[in-house]
Enzyme design. Structure first.
Site, PDB file in Angstrom:
ATOM      1  N   TYR A  85      -6.065   9.096   1.837  1.00 47.69           N
ATOM      2  CA  TYR A  85      -6.181   9.659   3.174  1.00 47.69           C
ATOM      3  C   TYR A  85      -4.959  10.527   3.460  1.00 47.69           C
ATOM      4  O   TYR A  85      -3.900  10.378   2.817  1.00 47.69           O
ATOM      5  CB  TYR A  85      -6.357   8.576   4.242  1.00 47.69           C
ATOM      6  CG  TYR A  85      -5.204   7.610   4.389  1.00 47.69           C
ATOM      7  CD1 TYR A  85      -4.074   7.934   5.156  1.00 47.69           C
ATOM      8  CD2 TYR A  85      -5.246   6.344   3.807  1.00 47.69           C
ATOM      9  CE1 TYR A  85      -3.028   7.046   5.320  1.00 47.69           C
ATOM     10  CE2 TYR A  85      -4.205   5.439   3.957  1.00 47.69           C
ATOM     11  CZ  TYR A  85      -3.096   5.795   4.714  1.00 47.69           C
ATOM     12  OH  TYR A  85      -2.057   4.918   4.864  1.00 47.69           O
TER      13      TYR A  85
ATOM     14  N   HIS B  78       0.860  -1.184   0.000  1.00 44.15           N
ATOM     15  CA  HIS B  78       0.000   0.000   0.000  1.00 44.15           C
ATOM     16  C   HIS B  78       0.897   1.235   0.000  1.00 44.15           C
ATOM     17  O   HIS B  78       1.834   1.344   0.795  1.00 44.15           O
ATOM     18  CB  HIS B  78      -0.881  -0.070   1.252  1.00 44.15           C
ATOM     19  CG  HIS B  78      -1.477   1.211   1.694  1.00 44.15           C
ATOM     20  ND1 HIS B  78      -2.346   1.942   0.931  1.00 44.15           N
ATOM     21  CD2 HIS B  78      -1.346   1.903   2.866  1.00 44.15           C
ATOM     22  CE1 HIS B  78      -2.725   3.011   1.607  1.00 44.15           C
ATOM     23  NE2 HIS B  78      -2.131   3.009   2.776  1.00 44.15           N
TER      24      HIS B  78
ATOM     25  N   ASP C 279     -28.441 -21.162  16.401  1.00 41.58           N
ATOM     26  CA  ASP C 279     -29.707 -21.884  16.527  1.00 41.58           C
ATOM     27  C   ASP C 279     -29.681 -23.053  15.552  1.00 41.58           C
ATOM     28  O   ASP C 279     -29.129 -22.962  14.455  1.00 41.58           O
ATOM     29  CB  ASP C 279     -30.916 -20.983  16.325  1.00 41.58           C
ATOM     30  CG  ASP C 279     -30.986 -20.335  14.946  1.00 41.58           C
ATOM     31  OD1 ASP C 279     -29.958 -20.313  14.231  1.00 41.58           O
ATOM     32  OD2 ASP C 279     -32.056 -19.835  14.583  1.00 41.58           O
TER      33      ASP C 279
END
Length: 815
Positions: free
Chosen positions: A258, A227, A548
């Protein structure tokens, strides 16, 4: 008093996860902890050593948000020589497109649901928070004041010091070369400096996780990727900066970028470039990387050709960058999994071997706390099922799959992702035997667990004309949806429909101890005669709902268990005694759900067995033949209509489908998809494990007390349930007041003007003419109570309803 002997723990890796884990374990009294690190401390050269430290807490995952919130809380309390480990400069996510601005409102909803403070602000406020912005480019932003910058290496040091003070030891320049085992349990690790005995070994090796996993014989499905991160030259606009950072960390997600301050420079990270996969087995150790001129093993050379488009976007957003250049850059390696979530938990194949992998700095302390609780107390205090190492199917564990999906996760880091949006590749991977017929009927497929799952069929488009006017949907709610789903739901209620239930997990449990084993592990009474089907719950020791199950007793020692995930199989295998045999039969079998008021008219002529209500009661099982096909028929329904689940072997699946299709022509049979299925099950209030309830919820909170028999002999979680106080929160059915309004799940619910809970499942109830939403809310809200559900910033009125919303007398199921 004699000193209490605690388990011996080896943690492999002294990055942010390893240091955090050592701190959390020793704080809980497990002080015999040794952390082994191949590189030098305090910055050994893994992902932590180069991490930019951005901590944004908010996301669609409640689990990750809670991990991040704890990381902020913990790091905010730590410092090294007076330097704080966390700077709460805040976070600012920008929108430069209408779609992104809408998504920021959705993210603000996540924040409200998960308890994070934040607000959507206008372009002028964004400019105030970040004066270097070109305000004309920005439509708005999402500001989260409590987010900020983690000083990862300092946080490692602070936690290392605390752990050492409690008895832990950290040994750098120790390379693990093997994992020792005996009788299925880990016994220690071999290193280039000798052997270290252990009762538990935790791999917190980051992108080296697959390497350590291979030594242990344990699969670690993560893909390291590089990156890009760069720093500018000094900017005049930031000259004289007295602190490392004062402005919020900045996300420009429309360009996959960013930003954060480094004094008078700006650091920039980019996800805009092509995926750059890295082979974890080819990453050099620290000294070899240094000898090759690299700062650390996780730092690869900066690829200029990948950077150029991002640099242009940076300068568009921040005009001040037009007068400067990049001073330095590198491609930093970190880990991605096929679904973007961490890998946590103990391996069943090698007991005592744990994974704490694919964890970013953002979530590090939260993950460490969860794993420490898991090891010491037997369970984490929060639900981590979507991070469990067992969650992937076998078909999702191939190196090719992990590489492809991991790379796609990198591409989509900043994308606006719809909750139903499937991965594009590799597809199709898993298909039911009915797949050719589904294609012929124009099925619209989404994907889950690697399975192709029809959500509706274009062949049913002509049925839409008979529905009348359907409410228009907004762009978001209209994605991966069709009005055909409404037609399929109506056909199920009025005639009969075939549903492909093949992806539902099926386990075969046999042996002399099968009944005792299943009855001991689950909450309901399974001591019924063969032919009985029982809905029951798999609880943990605290009384939380692990899963469940639907258990069909097919013979005295033969059970078919309908389960949810690979974790259920793993849990049963971990606890099964020698006289119980468990086999996953999902891939070798298939299932058609035949549901609707005409289901008996369709099925009865195909068999000589009695399918009347008297001859084949509700929640019963029968082995029979439909034409030439042997089937196991279970009379139950997840859509609230008469019908059966019909199981057969995969080789006969197509024959079964064709026989049912031909027999149902005169009855108006259709194939129906999961979109209609979800609508129908919500109208009946049937819960979906993992969405509506998890191990954080008890049966009484989730409205499943009917599946608990407290008077039976001991079962897991029974004692905890007895000691639990009355619920203070319950899963509550809501109906939206506006017939045209739709929500999709995870939205905050406001009671008396403040967030009081959040939506779990939601979908339009076509029979009811209203959207149905289930939400965790304070207990005791009376039917008729008004609330508001926040949907993309708009507060939609809804009303607490009484369940079941549809057919409360159950007459349609028991006819």
């Amino acid at each position: 008093m004699p000193h209490e002997v605690t388990p011996r723990v080896i943690v492999v890796g002294a990055g942010i996860v390893g240091c955090s884990l050592a701190d959390e374990l020793t704080a809980r009294g497990w002080t015999d902890v040794t952390v082994l690190e191949q590189g030098p401390l305090p910055a050994p050269g893994g992902s932590t050593s180069h991490a930019p430290g951005l901590v944004f807490r908010t996301g669609p995952s409640r689990t990750l948000t809670r991990f991040a919130a704890y990381t902020v809380e913990k790091f905010s309390s730590l410092d090294v020589a007076g330097v704080p480990c966390f700077e709460p400069v805040g976070g600012l996510e920008l929108a430069t497109t209408p779609e992104r601005l809408a998504d920021l409102h959705r993210r603000a909803g996540f924040a409200a649901s998960w308890g994070v403070s934040g607000e959507v602000v206008g372009a002028a406020r964004c400019k105030e928070l970040w004066p270097l912005l070109d305000e004309s480019v920005v439509l708005g932003g999402f500001h989260t004041p409590g987010d900020g910058l983690a000083r990862a290496v300092l946080a490692c040091r602070a936690q290392l010091d605390r752990a050492v003070a409690r008895g832990a030891r950290f040994l750098d320049r120790h390379t693990v070369t093997g994992v020792a085992r005996e009788d299925g349990r880990v016994t220690g690790v071999h290193t280039d400096r000798g052997f270290f005995a252990a009762d538990h070994v935790v791999s917190a090796a980051g992108f080296w996780g697959p390497v350590v996993g291979r030594m242990a014989g344990v699969d670690v499905p993560l893909q390291p990727l590089a990156h890009q991160y760069a720093r500018t030259r000094p900017l005049p606009e930031l000259s004289g900066a007295s602190a490392e950072a004062t402005r919020p960390i900045l996300r420009f997600q429309d360009a996959d970028l960013y930003f954060r301050e480094h004094g008078d420079r700006i650091g920039i990270g980019s996800y805009a470039h092509r995926p750059l996969p890295v082979d974890p087995f080819a990453v050099p150790p620290y000294h070899e990387a240094r000898a090759a001129g690299r700062e650390m093993p996780s730092s690869y050379p900066f690829t200029e050709e990948d950077w150029a488009p991002s640099w242009a976007e940076c300068r568009r957003l921040l005009p001040a960058l037009r007068g400067t250049e990049i001073e330095s850059g590198f491609n930093g390696v970190f880990s991605f999994t096929p679904d973007g979530m961490p890998l946590l938990g103990e391996s069943r194949e090698l007991r005592g071997f744990w994974l704490a992998e694919a964890v970013w700095v953002t979530h590090s302390a939260g993950v460490a706390r969860a794993v420490a609780e898991w090891m010491v107390d037997g369970r984490p205090s929060i639900d981590v099922h979507d991070c469990d190492v067992t969650r992937f199917e076998e078909a999702q564990r191939s190196p090719a799959y992990v590489r492809e999906r991991g790379s796609q996760q990198f591409v989509e880091v900043y994308d606006v992702i719809h909750p139903l949006q499937p991965m594009e590749r590799p597809r199709p991977l898993r298909v039911s035997p009915f797949y050719p017929r589904q294609q012929e009927l124009g099925a619209y497929f989404l994907e889950g667990g690697g399975w192709e799952r029809p959500h509706w069929y274009e062949a049913n488009a002509p049925l839409v004309a008979g529905l009348g006017e359907l409410p228009a949907r907004d762009d978001w709610a209209a994605r991966h949806w069709s009005p055909i789903a409404a037609a399929e739901a109506r056909a199920t209620r009025e005639r009969v429909a075939l549903y492909d239930m093949t992806p539902l997990r099926r386990l075969e449990v046999t042996g002399p101890g099968a009944l005792d084993f299943l009855d001991r592990l689950t909450s309901n009474n399974l001591r019924k005669k063969p032919g009985a089907v029982t809905y029951t719950l798999l609880l943990d020791e605290s009384g939380g709902i692990r899963s469940d199950l639907t258990v069909a007793r097919l013979g005295p020692e033969h059970f078919q268990v309908g389960a949810n995930s690979p974790a259920d199989l793993d849990h049963l295998l971990r606890h099964a005694p020698d006289d119980v045999h468990i086999r996953d039969i999902t891939s070798g079998t298939c299932c058609v759900g035949v549901w609707g008021p005409l289901a008996r008219d369709l099925v009865q002529p195909l068999t000589g067995d009695d399918f009347s209500h008297e001859g084949f009661g509700y929640f019963r099982a029968k082995r029979t033949h439909l034409g030439h096909v042997p089937v196991t028929a279970l009379r139950l329904s997840y859509v609230g209509e008469l019908g059966w689940e019909l199981y057969t072997t995969a080789d006969l699946g197509l024959r079964l489908w064709d026989r049912l299709w031909e027999a149902g022509r005169d009855l108006g049979v259709i194939a129906a998809g999961r979109s209609a299925f979800n609508s129908l099950r919500l109208e009946k209030g049937y819960r979906a494990w993992g969405t509506d309830m998890t191990c954080e919820d008890t049966p009484y909170e989730a409205g499943l007390g009917f599946a608990v028999r407290m008077d039976k002999e001991h079962f897991t979680g029974q004692d905890a349930l007895r000691a639990r106080p009355e619920p203070t929160r319950t899963l509550t059915p809501l109906l939206l007041d506006d017939p045209a309004a739709v929500v999709l799940g995870k939205e905050p619910v406001h009671l008396d003007g403040v967030p009081a809970g959040y939506v779990t499942s939601a979908g339009y109830g076509y029979t009811l003419g209203r959207c149905v939403a289930y939400a965790w809310l304070p207990a005791g809200l009376a039917p008729g109570t008004g609330v508001h559900i926040e949907y993309f910033g708009e507060k939609l009125p809804a009303t607490v309803a009484e369940e079941p919303l549809f057919d409360p007398g159950m007459s349609r199921l028991r006819r």
